[in-house]
Design a protein around this motif. Structure first.
Motif, PDB file in Angstrom:
ATOM      1  N   PHE A 115      44.817  48.912  -7.149  1.00 17.46           N
ATOM      2  CA  PHE A 115      45.199  50.306  -6.923  1.00 17.46           C
ATOM      3  C   PHE A 115      46.619  50.456  -6.380  1.00 17.46           C
ATOM      4  CE2 PHE A 115      40.550  50.797  -6.955  1.00 17.46           C
ATOM      5  CZ  PHE A 115      40.436  51.867  -7.838  1.00 17.46           C
ATOM      6  N   TYR A 116      47.113  49.406  -5.730  1.00 21.62           N
ATOM      7  CA  TYR A 116      48.480  49.457  -5.196  1.00 21.62           C
ATOM      8  C   TYR A 116      49.312  48.362  -5.866  1.00 21.62           C
ATOM      9  CZ  TYR A 116      46.361  52.385  -1.584  1.00 21.62           C
ATOM     10  OH  TYR A 116      45.700  53.388  -0.922  1.00 21.62           O
ATOM     11  N   SER A 117      49.401  48.462  -7.170  1.00 17.01           N
ATOM     12  CA  SER A 117      50.083  47.427  -7.960  1.00 17.01           C
ATOM     13  C   SER A 117      51.572  47.332  -7.628  1.00 17.01           C
ATOM     14  CB  SER A 117      49.896  47.694  -9.453  1.00 17.01           C
ATOM     15  OG  SER A 117      50.385  48.984  -9.797  1.00 17.01           O
ATOM     16  N   ASP A 118      52.208  48.466  -7.312  1.00 16.99           N
ATOM     17  CA  ASP A 118      53.640  48.451  -6.988  1.00 16.99           C
ATOM     18  C   ASP A 118      53.892  47.662  -5.704  1.00 16.99           C
ATOM     19  OD1 ASP A 118      54.187  49.974  -9.200  1.00 16.99           O
ATOM     20  OD2 ASP A 118      54.223  51.882  -8.120  1.00 16.99           O
ATOM     21  N   GLN A 119      53.034  47.905  -4.691  1.00 15.74           N
ATOM     22  CA  GLN A 119      53.178  47.184  -3.425  1.00 15.74           C
ATOM     23  C   GLN A 119      52.876  45.707  -3.605  1.00 15.74           C
ATOM     24  OE1 GLN A 119      51.812  50.089  -3.883  1.00 15.74           O
ATOM     25  NE2 GLN A 119      52.258  51.511  -2.214  1.00 15.74           N
ATOM     26  N   THR A 120      51.914  45.406  -4.490  1.00 20.04           N
ATOM     27  CA  THR A 120      51.565  44.009  -4.765  1.00 20.04           C
ATOM     28  C   THR A 120      52.732  43.294  -5.435  1.00 20.04           C
ATOM     29  OG1 THR A 120      49.243  44.627  -5.068  1.00 20.04           O
ATOM     30  CG2 THR A 120      49.925  42.492  -5.932  1.00 20.04           C
ATOM     31  N   GLN A 121      53.365  43.971  -6.394  1.00 22.09           N
ATOM     32  CA  GLN A 121      54.533  43.388  -7.069  1.00 22.09           C
ATOM     33  C   GLN A 121      55.680  43.166  -6.095  1.00 22.09           C
ATOM     34  OE1 GLN A 121      55.899  45.358 -10.582  1.00 22.09           O
ATOM     35  NE2 GLN A 121      54.155  44.739 -11.810  1.00 22.09           N
ATOM     36  N   GLU A 122      55.846  44.091  -5.156  1.00 25.08           N
ATOM     37  CA  GLU A 122      56.916  43.953  -4.168  1.00 25.08           C
ATOM     38  C   GLU A 122      56.646  42.758  -3.250  1.00 25.08           C
ATOM     39  OE1 GLU A 122      60.367  44.550  -2.018  1.00 25.08           O
ATOM     40  OE2 GLU A 122      59.742  45.271  -3.991  1.00 25.08           O
ATOM     41  N   ALA A 123      55.373  42.572  -2.866  1.00 21.77           N
ATOM     42  CA  ALA A 123      55.017  41.424  -2.023  1.00 21.77           C
ATOM     43  C   ALA A 123      55.246  40.109  -2.766  1.00 21.77           C
ATOM     44  CB  ALA A 123      53.553  41.540  -1.591  1.00 21.77           C
ATOM     45  N   LEU A 124      54.903  40.089  -4.065  1.00 24.12           N
ATOM     46  CA  LEU A 124      55.133  38.894  -4.876  1.00 24.12           C
ATOM     47  C   LEU A 124      56.633  38.643  -5.063  1.00 24.12           C
ATOM     48  CD1 LEU A 124      52.378  39.296  -7.621  1.00 24.12           C
ATOM     49  CD2 LEU A 124      52.458  37.568  -5.819  1.00 24.12           C
ATOM     50  N   ARG A 125      57.391  39.732  -5.199  1.00 20.09           N
ATOM     51  CA  ARG A 125      58.845  39.591  -5.351  1.00 20.09           C
ATOM     52  C   ARG A 125      59.460  38.948  -4.107  1.00 20.09           C
ATOM     53  NH1 ARG A 125      63.698  41.527  -4.147  1.00 20.09           N
ATOM     54  NH2 ARG A 125      62.811  42.799  -2.481  1.00 20.09           N
ATOM     55  N   LYS A 126      58.982  39.357  -2.939  1.00 13.81           N
ATOM     56  CA  LYS A 126      59.487  38.784  -1.689  1.00 13.81           C
ATOM     57  C   LYS A 126      59.124  37.309  -1.588  1.00 13.81           C
ATOM     58  CE  LYS A 126      59.451  43.057   1.036  1.00 13.81           C
ATOM     59  NZ  LYS A 126      58.828  43.776   2.178  1.00 13.81           N
ATOM     60  N   PHE A 127      57.903  36.969  -2.045  1.00 14.02           N
ATOM     61  CA  PHE A 127      57.463  35.576  -2.033  1.00 14.02           C
ATOM     62  C   PHE A 127      58.356  34.720  -2.933  1.00 14.02           C
ATOM     63  CE2 PHE A 127      55.121  32.132  -4.027  1.00 14.02           C
ATOM     64  CZ  PHE A 127      54.596  31.451  -2.926  1.00 14.02           C
ATOM     65  N   VAL A 128      58.587  35.203  -4.158  1.00 10.68           N
ATOM     66  CA  VAL A 128      59.417  34.462  -5.108  1.00 10.68           C
ATOM     67  C   VAL A 128      60.859  34.382  -4.617  1.00 10.68           C
ATOM     68  CG1 VAL A 128      60.342  34.453  -7.460  1.00 10.68           C
ATOM     69  CG2 VAL A 128      57.946  35.026  -7.081  1.00 10.68           C
ATOM     70  N   LYS A 129      61.355  35.460  -4.004  1.00 10.95           N
ATOM     71  CA  LYS A 129      62.728  35.456  -3.488  1.00 10.95           C
ATOM     72  C   LYS A 129      62.888  34.385  -2.410  1.00 10.95           C
ATOM     73  CE  LYS A 129      66.412  38.317  -1.578  1.00 10.95           C
ATOM     74  NZ  LYS A 129      66.856  39.669  -1.172  1.00 10.95           N
ATOM     75  N   LYS A 130      61.909  34.293  -1.497  1.00 10.80           N
ATOM     76  CA  LYS A 130      61.970  33.264  -0.458  1.00 10.80           C
ATOM     77  C   LYS A 130      61.920  31.874  -1.069  1.00 10.80           C
ATOM     78  CE  LYS A 130      60.356  35.354   3.830  1.00 10.80           C
ATOM     79  NZ  LYS A 130      59.386  35.258   4.941  1.00 10.80           N
TER      80      LYS A 130
END
Length: 270
Positions: A115-130
């Motif tokens: 239901f919160y796919s945008d927030q999930t993508q943002e969390a994954l983006r932060k993970f990949v960025k790190k």
């Protein structure tokens, strides 16, 4: 004679089904051994690291994640093993409650992720960025990123220029690194018949246009590739989710049945 037989049957009768008891024991024991193996692998990976732990990557360190998951599994399955073997209601209740809690947390994460796919993508983006930023600092993160990029045939999160987040691959003129404007070899498309991997195949790629870079590397970001992979492997994703949920549900149901049977046994002896 019949009276003696009836008395013997009464003495040997038990409300506790041995099949359920021993099945729950071996079920828990199997996962207990597996959890111990996970902890050993995690500790070994942590000890064998070439560099000291980077504080910023502690929570996303694959070795730390393995240790945490293994310890949690070890505690839960230990309660199930001993609880089933000793018919200990407290341990069985702890086992059942812990499994239920873990299952509900996983279910909540899956629902919130949907239901919160945008927030999930943002969390994954932060993970990949790190992971990209600390690519050269942590060997486990390096291997993880290389594996993801090879399997999904992608490069970076949005595209290959994301590798400028890394100190060594940064594409600014001030960067003195020999890998300036490069991308890792895992971004490169394999060359047919190549026996030895060319680790320098991604050098200077960030200075190229998308069409030029696409000739030698996977120029598409891993975010888009991951979405396409999930959409094309829905049955596999569902099977994995079911395979993860069924053992937990089975453990909860079996432990509750065994608790009920032990309580009936205690009541019959009063």
């Amino acid at each position: 004679m019949d009276r003696r037989l009836q008395l013997n049957r009464a003495d040997t009768f038990s409300f506790v089904n041995p099949w359920i008891r021993y099945f729950l024991f071996f079920f828990s024991f199997l996962f207990w051994v597996f959890s111990l193996l996970i902890v050993v692998i995690g500790v070994y990976a942590k000890v064998q690291k070439a560099t000291d732990t980077v504080r910023d990557t502690f929570l996303i360190d694959p070795a730390v994640i393995l240790i945490v998951v293994g310890v949690v599994m070890f505690f839960i399955t230990f309660c199930g093993c001993i609880g089933a073997l000793r018919e200990n209601i407290r341990l069985l209740k702890t086992f059942s409650f812990s499994l239920t809690l873990v299952f509900l947390i996983q279910l909540a994460i899956a629902i919130l992720g949907f239901f919160y796919s945008d927030q999930t993508q943002e969390a994954l983006r932060k993970f990949v960025k790190k992971a990209i930023v600390h690519y050269r600092d942590d060997l486990d993160l390096q291997n993880l990123m290389d594996y993801i990029q090879k399997e999904f045939k992608c490069c970076g999160w949005n595209n290959y220029t994301d590798w400028s987040w890394n100190l060594y691959f940064n594409c600014t003129y001030e960067n003195p690194s020999s890998e300036r404007c490069a991308v890792p070899y895992s971004c490169c498309t394999p060359v047919p018949g190549e026996a030895v991997i060319n680790t320098m195949c991604g050098f200077g790629v960030q200075t190229q246009t998308y069409l030029e870079a696409n000739k030698s590397i996977y120029s598409v970001g891993c975010a888009d590739r991951a979405v396409l992979w999930i959409e094309s492997h829905l049955l596999l994703v569902a099977a994995l989710a079911l395979g993860l949920a069924l053992p937990q549900i089975a453990g909860i149901v079996l432990s509750q049945i065994l608790i009920s049977q032990i309580q009936d046994e205690i009541i019959s002896m009063l």
